[in-house]
Scaffold this active site. Structure first.
Site, PDB file in Angstrom:
ATOM      1  N   ILE A 114       6.795   0.218   6.112  1.00  0.00           N
ATOM      2  CA  ILE A 114       7.799   0.399   5.071  1.00  0.00           C
ATOM      3  C   ILE A 114       8.808   1.472   5.480  1.00  0.00           C
ATOM      4  O   ILE A 114       8.475   2.433   6.155  1.00  0.00           O
ATOM      5  CB  ILE A 114       7.170   0.707   3.697  1.00  0.00           C
ATOM      6  CG1 ILE A 114       6.434   2.047   3.692  1.00  0.00           C
ATOM      7  CG2 ILE A 114       6.230  -0.416   3.281  1.00  0.00           C
ATOM      8  CD1 ILE A 114       5.932   2.461   2.323  1.00  0.00           C
ATOM      9  N   CYS A 115      10.036   1.283   5.075  1.00  0.00           N
ATOM     10  CA  CYS A 115      11.126   2.196   5.415  1.00  0.00           C
ATOM     11  C   CYS A 115      11.097   3.394   4.470  1.00  0.00           C
ATOM     12  O   CYS A 115      11.257   3.239   3.265  1.00  0.00           O
ATOM     13  CB  CYS A 115      12.466   1.473   5.303  1.00  0.00           C
ATOM     14  SG  CYS A 115      13.874   2.538   5.625  1.00  0.00           S
ATOM     15  N   LEU A 116      10.897   4.572   5.040  1.00  0.00           N
ATOM     16  CA  LEU A 116      10.861   5.801   4.249  1.00  0.00           C
ATOM     17  C   LEU A 116      11.794   6.871   4.803  1.00  0.00           C
ATOM     18  O   LEU A 116      11.697   8.032   4.436  1.00  0.00           O
ATOM     19  CB  LEU A 116       9.430   6.356   4.223  1.00  0.00           C
ATOM     20  CG  LEU A 116       8.376   5.469   3.577  1.00  0.00           C
ATOM     21  CD1 LEU A 116       6.998   6.071   3.767  1.00  0.00           C
ATOM     22  CD2 LEU A 116       8.670   5.284   2.105  1.00  0.00           C
TER      23      LEU A 116
END
Length: 164
Positions: A114-116
């Site tokens: 996931i993009c964080l």
């Protein structure tokens, strides 16, 4: 960050041991703190009737896996989650992956990570070594699920298991 998330995170114990997977006995001490923080976070969630994940690690605490779920339109969407502890942990946050969603949203990297980067990583770097896995779940994965699952469902990208 919304007030509910902020209040929840303030209840999660801050960690003190600055150690990663290569640091021997210090890593064991760090893992004890990680587990204590995770247990507290689970207790907070259950007390608020907001149970949304389960997680476990391998014996060395270097590989984590479990399930996370999100309720949307009265339906529970459940996903496998996994991550490896970076060698440079805790300076580097774990990259949480939901493999079955790989390629289904632009807010994800190869392998279902996931993009964080924009919101979470600067916050993490300001709080080394005090943030741990529980904080990554509360400040990273939970908001990501809240933003992405409704979008994926509404656009027909994912379907509930009963609707397949």
């Amino acid at each position: 960050m919304d007030n509910h998330t902020k209040q929840t995170v303030q209840q999660i114990p801050l960690l003190t041991v600055k150690a990663g997977p290569r640091d021997g006995d210090k890593w064991i001490d760090r893992l004890k703190e990680e587990y204590q923080a995770l247990i507290k976070y689970v207790e907070i969630n259950k007390k608020a009737d907001n149970d949304w994940f389960n997680i476990e690690s391998n014996p060395l605490g270097t590989r984590w896996q479990g399930k996370c779920w999100y309720i949307y339109n009265f339906k529970k969407y459940e996903f496998d989650l996994e991550f490896d502890m970076p060698v440079t942990y805790p300076e580097t946050a774990p990259e949480i992956a939901i493999p079955e969603l790989d390629g289904k949203t632009e807010k994800m990297y190869r392998g279902g990570k996931i993009c964080l980067t924009i919101h979470f990583k600067p916050l993490w770097s300001r709080n080394v070594p005090h943030f741990g896995i529980a904080h990554a779940l509360a400040l990273g994965l939970a908001p990501w699920l809240a933003a992405e699952v409704p979008h994926l469902v509404d656009n027909g990208i994912i379907k509930h298991k009963e609707d397949k």
